[in-house]
Design a protein around this motif. Structure first.
Motif, PDB file in Angstrom:
ATOM      1  N   GLU A 175     -39.261 -15.245  35.389  1.00  8.39           N
ATOM      2  CA  GLU A 175     -39.265 -14.669  34.078  1.00  8.39           C
ATOM      3  C   GLU A 175     -38.161 -15.203  33.362  1.00  8.39           C
ATOM      4  OE1 GLU A 175     -39.741 -10.304  33.471  1.00  8.39           O
ATOM      5  OE2 GLU A 175     -40.592  -9.986  35.427  1.00  8.39           O
ATOM      6  N   PHE A 176     -38.615 -15.412  31.820  1.00 14.50           N
ATOM      7  CA  PHE A 176     -37.567 -16.069  30.927  1.00 14.50           C
ATOM      8  C   PHE A 176     -37.598 -15.246  29.818  1.00 14.50           C
ATOM      9  CE2 PHE A 176     -39.711 -19.262  33.636  1.00 14.50           C
ATOM     10  CZ  PHE A 176     -38.584 -19.856  34.256  1.00 14.50           C
ATOM     11  N   GLU A 177     -36.463 -15.532  29.301  1.00 19.83           N
ATOM     12  CA  GLU A 177     -36.260 -14.720  27.743  1.00 19.83           C
ATOM     13  C   GLU A 177     -37.082 -15.418  26.732  1.00 19.83           C
ATOM     14  OE1 GLU A 177     -33.636 -18.216  28.317  1.00 19.83           O
ATOM     15  OE2 GLU A 177     -33.591 -16.401  29.678  1.00 19.83           O
ATOM     16  N   GLY A 178     -37.326 -16.712  26.774  1.00 20.98           N
ATOM     17  CA  GLY A 178     -38.286 -16.959  25.625  1.00 20.98           C
ATOM     18  C   GLY A 178     -39.656 -17.639  26.013  1.00 20.98           C
ATOM     19  N   GLU A 179     -40.270 -18.138  25.284  1.00 19.17           N
ATOM     20  CA  GLU A 179     -41.599 -18.836  25.722  1.00 19.17           C
ATOM     21  C   GLU A 179     -41.569 -19.876  26.476  1.00 19.17           C
ATOM     22  OE1 GLU A 179     -44.763 -17.667  25.119  1.00 19.17           O
ATOM     23  OE2 GLU A 179     -44.046 -15.692  24.648  1.00 19.17           O
ATOM     24  N   VAL A 180     -42.431 -20.302  27.576  1.00 13.15           N
ATOM     25  CA  VAL A 180     -42.464 -21.571  28.216  1.00 13.15           C
ATOM     26  C   VAL A 180     -43.501 -22.382  27.434  1.00 13.15           C
ATOM     27  CG1 VAL A 180     -43.023 -22.558  30.394  1.00 13.15           C
ATOM     28  CG2 VAL A 180     -41.921 -20.325  30.404  1.00 13.15           C
ATOM     29  N   ASP A 181     -43.050 -23.248  26.920  1.00 13.34           N
ATOM     30  CA  ASP A 181     -43.781 -24.576  26.360  1.00 13.34           C
ATOM     31  C   ASP A 181     -44.475 -25.339  27.171  1.00 13.34           C
ATOM     32  OD1 ASP A 181     -42.544 -23.690  23.811  1.00 13.34           O
ATOM     33  OD2 ASP A 181     -40.998 -24.924  23.888  1.00 13.34           O
ATOM     34  N   ASP A 182     -44.147 -25.541  28.305  1.00 11.60           N
ATOM     35  CA  ASP A 182     -44.759 -26.451  29.285  1.00 11.60           C
ATOM     36  C   ASP A 182     -44.304 -26.327  30.769  1.00 11.60           C
ATOM     37  OD1 ASP A 182     -46.507 -28.314  30.174  1.00 11.60           O
ATOM     38  OD2 ASP A 182     -45.779 -30.015  29.115  1.00 11.60           O
ATOM     39  N   ALA A 183     -45.052 -26.434  31.675  1.00 10.97           N
ATOM     40  CA  ALA A 183     -44.727 -26.187  33.036  1.00 10.97           C
ATOM     41  C   ALA A 183     -45.400 -27.599  33.935  1.00 10.97           C
ATOM     42  CB  ALA A 183     -45.322 -25.025  33.723  1.00 10.97           C
ATOM     43  N   LEU A 222     -39.715 -27.128  33.596  1.00  7.99           N
ATOM     44  CA  LEU A 222     -40.069 -26.236  32.554  1.00  7.99           C
ATOM     45  C   LEU A 222     -39.402 -26.701  31.264  1.00  7.99           C
ATOM     46  CD1 LEU A 222     -39.756 -22.471  34.589  1.00  7.99           C
ATOM     47  CD2 LEU A 222     -41.874 -24.095  34.099  1.00  7.99           C
ATOM     48  N   VAL A 223     -40.343 -26.457  30.066  1.00  6.86           N
ATOM     49  CA  VAL A 223     -39.851 -26.915  28.889  1.00  6.86           C
ATOM     50  C   VAL A 223     -39.832 -25.610  28.059  1.00  6.86           C
ATOM     51  CG1 VAL A 223     -39.942 -28.322  26.794  1.00  6.86           C
ATOM     52  CG2 VAL A 223     -40.527 -29.254  29.037  1.00  6.86           C
ATOM     53  N   LEU A 224     -38.570 -25.164  27.704  1.00 10.54           N
ATOM     54  CA  LEU A 224     -38.471 -23.923  26.693  1.00 10.54           C
ATOM     55  C   LEU A 224     -37.637 -24.522  25.578  1.00 10.54           C
ATOM     56  CD1 LEU A 224     -37.703 -23.034  30.243  1.00 10.54           C
ATOM     57  CD2 LEU A 224     -38.082 -20.965  29.044  1.00 10.54           C
ATOM     58  N   GLY A 225     -38.488 -24.551  24.595  1.00  9.10           N
ATOM     59  CA  GLY A 225     -37.873 -25.133  23.301  1.00  9.10           C
ATOM     60  C   GLY A 225     -37.438 -26.494  23.564  1.00  9.10           C
ATOM     61  N   SER A 226     -35.937 -26.505  23.381  1.00  8.23           N
ATOM     62  CA  SER A 226     -35.413 -27.876  23.361  1.00  8.23           C
ATOM     63  C   SER A 226     -34.596 -28.113  24.585  1.00  8.23           C
ATOM     64  CB  SER A 226     -34.418 -27.988  22.406  1.00  8.23           C
ATOM     65  OG  SER A 226     -33.238 -26.926  22.299  1.00  8.23           O
ATOM     66  N   GLU A 227     -34.934 -26.973  25.726  1.00  6.07           N
ATOM     67  CA  GLU A 227     -34.384 -26.986  27.145  1.00  6.07           C
ATOM     68  C   GLU A 227     -35.101 -27.544  28.364  1.00  6.07           C
ATOM     69  OE1 GLU A 227     -32.272 -23.523  29.942  1.00  6.07           O
ATOM     70  OE2 GLU A 227     -32.719 -23.195  27.868  1.00  6.07           O
ATOM     71  N   VAL A 228     -34.784 -28.419  29.186  1.00  7.43           N
ATOM     72  CA  VAL A 228     -35.185 -28.509  30.388  1.00  7.43           C
ATOM     73  C   VAL A 228     -34.628 -27.880  31.550  1.00  7.43           C
ATOM     74  CG1 VAL A 228     -36.198 -30.733  31.831  1.00  7.43           C
ATOM     75  CG2 VAL A 228     -36.134 -30.701  29.228  1.00  7.43           C
ATOM     76  N   ARG A 229     -35.575 -27.409  32.190  1.00  6.52           N
ATOM     77  CA  ARG A 229     -35.128 -26.823  33.374  1.00  6.52           C
ATOM     78  C   ARG A 229     -35.864 -27.127  34.741  1.00  6.52           C
ATOM     79  NH1 ARG A 229     -34.611 -20.367  32.159  1.00  6.52           N
ATOM     80  NH2 ARG A 229     -33.110 -20.676  30.357  1.00  6.52           N
ATOM     81  N   ILE A 230     -35.206 -27.638  35.727  1.00  7.84           N
ATOM     82  CA  ILE A 230     -36.076 -27.877  36.971  1.00  7.84           C
ATOM     83  C   ILE A 230     -35.726 -27.087  38.285  1.00  7.84           C
ATOM     84  CG2 ILE A 230     -36.326 -29.567  38.548  1.00  7.84           C
ATOM     85  CD1 ILE A 230     -35.150 -31.668  36.721  1.00  7.84           C
ATOM     86  N   TYR A 231     -36.872 -26.495  38.709  1.00  3.82           N
ATOM     87  CA  TYR A 231     -36.918 -25.571  39.767  1.00  3.82           C
ATOM     88  C   TYR A 231     -37.485 -26.096  41.039  1.00  3.82           C
ATOM     89  CZ  TYR A 231     -35.867 -21.929  36.399  1.00  3.82           C
ATOM     90  OH  TYR A 231     -35.164 -21.148  35.265  1.00  3.82           O
ATOM     91  N   ASN A 232     -36.633 -25.677  42.218  1.00  6.14           N
ATOM     92  CA  ASN A 232     -37.328 -26.187  43.193  1.00  6.14           C
ATOM     93  C   ASN A 232     -38.435 -25.177  43.884  1.00  6.14           C
ATOM     94  OD1 ASN A 232     -36.417 -23.743  44.852  1.00  6.14           O
ATOM     95  ND2 ASN A 232     -34.455 -24.897  45.575  1.00  6.14           N
ATOM     96  N   TRP A 233     -39.104 -25.468  44.779  1.00 10.51           N
ATOM     97  CA  TRP A 233     -40.456 -24.813  45.046  1.00 10.51           C
ATOM     98  C   TRP A 233     -40.127 -23.252  45.695  1.00 10.51           C
ATOM     99  CZ3 TRP A 233     -44.403 -25.511  42.610  1.00 10.51           C
ATOM    100  CH2 TRP A 233     -44.752 -26.832  42.059  1.00 10.51           C
ATOM    101  N   SER A 234     -38.697 -22.943  45.928  1.00  7.82           N
ATOM    102  CA  SER A 234     -38.444 -21.495  46.395  1.00  7.82           C
ATOM    103  C   SER A 234     -38.014 -20.789  45.014  1.00  7.82           C
ATOM    104  CB  SER A 234     -37.080 -21.880  47.199  1.00  7.82           C
ATOM    105  OG  SER A 234     -37.410 -22.247  48.591  1.00  7.82           O
TER     106      SER A 234
END
Length: 142
Positions: free
Chosen positions: A78-86, A95-107
């Motif tokens: 869950e995120f505080e803002g909308e997810v623009d792309d996965a 994940l792209v959230l606005g101007s932020e890029v986040r990378i998550y592992n498969w866990s």
């Protein structure tokens, strides 16, 4: 309406066993993720409900029963803002959230986070993440 069950015991299930289990469970309500027991010849046989469509589901004559030896795993982020792309890739999920890029592992663990000014696009190839921002690109290898 269908139920996918995973036997929690070691035994080869004979053909037509779905009908026996349906009759034993008929009238009972099951939910995805729970464990149910079917009493057969005085012995309780446990099954994990991998999927109940819909959940919860009251089992009736028309309910389709399937058996699986596999396991379904799921987690939700869950995120505080909308997810623009996965963007899924071999090492995880970008994940792209606005101007932020986040990378998550498969866990589901966050392994990278950065704000990019003038973020234009994000691409993934061969285990690397390419971020196009302004007049620059950034290559990330998680």
């Amino acid at each position: 309406m269908k139920v996918v069950l995973k036997p929690l015991f070691e035994a080869e299930l004979p053909a037509g066993f779905e009908d026996i289990v349906r009759e034993k469970l008929r009238g009972k309500e099951v939910k995805s993720g729970e464990t149910v027991e079917v009493d057969l010849l005085g012995k309780p046989l446990p099954f994990k409900v991998l999927l109940a469509e819909p959940s919860p589901l009251k089992i009736g004559r028309g309910t389709k029963i399937e058996f699986s030896t596999g396991e379904v795993e799921e987690f939700t982020l869950e995120f505080e803002g909308e997810v623009d792309d996965a963007i899924p890739f071999a090492k995880g999920l970008v994940l792209v959230l606005g101007s932020e890029v986040r990378i998550y592992n498969w866990s589901g663990q966050k392994v990278y986070r950065r704000e990019f000014e003038n973020l234009k696009k994000v691409r993934v190839t061969e285990g690397k993440v390419v971020v196009v921002h302004g007049r620059e690109i950034t290559v990330i290898e998680p």
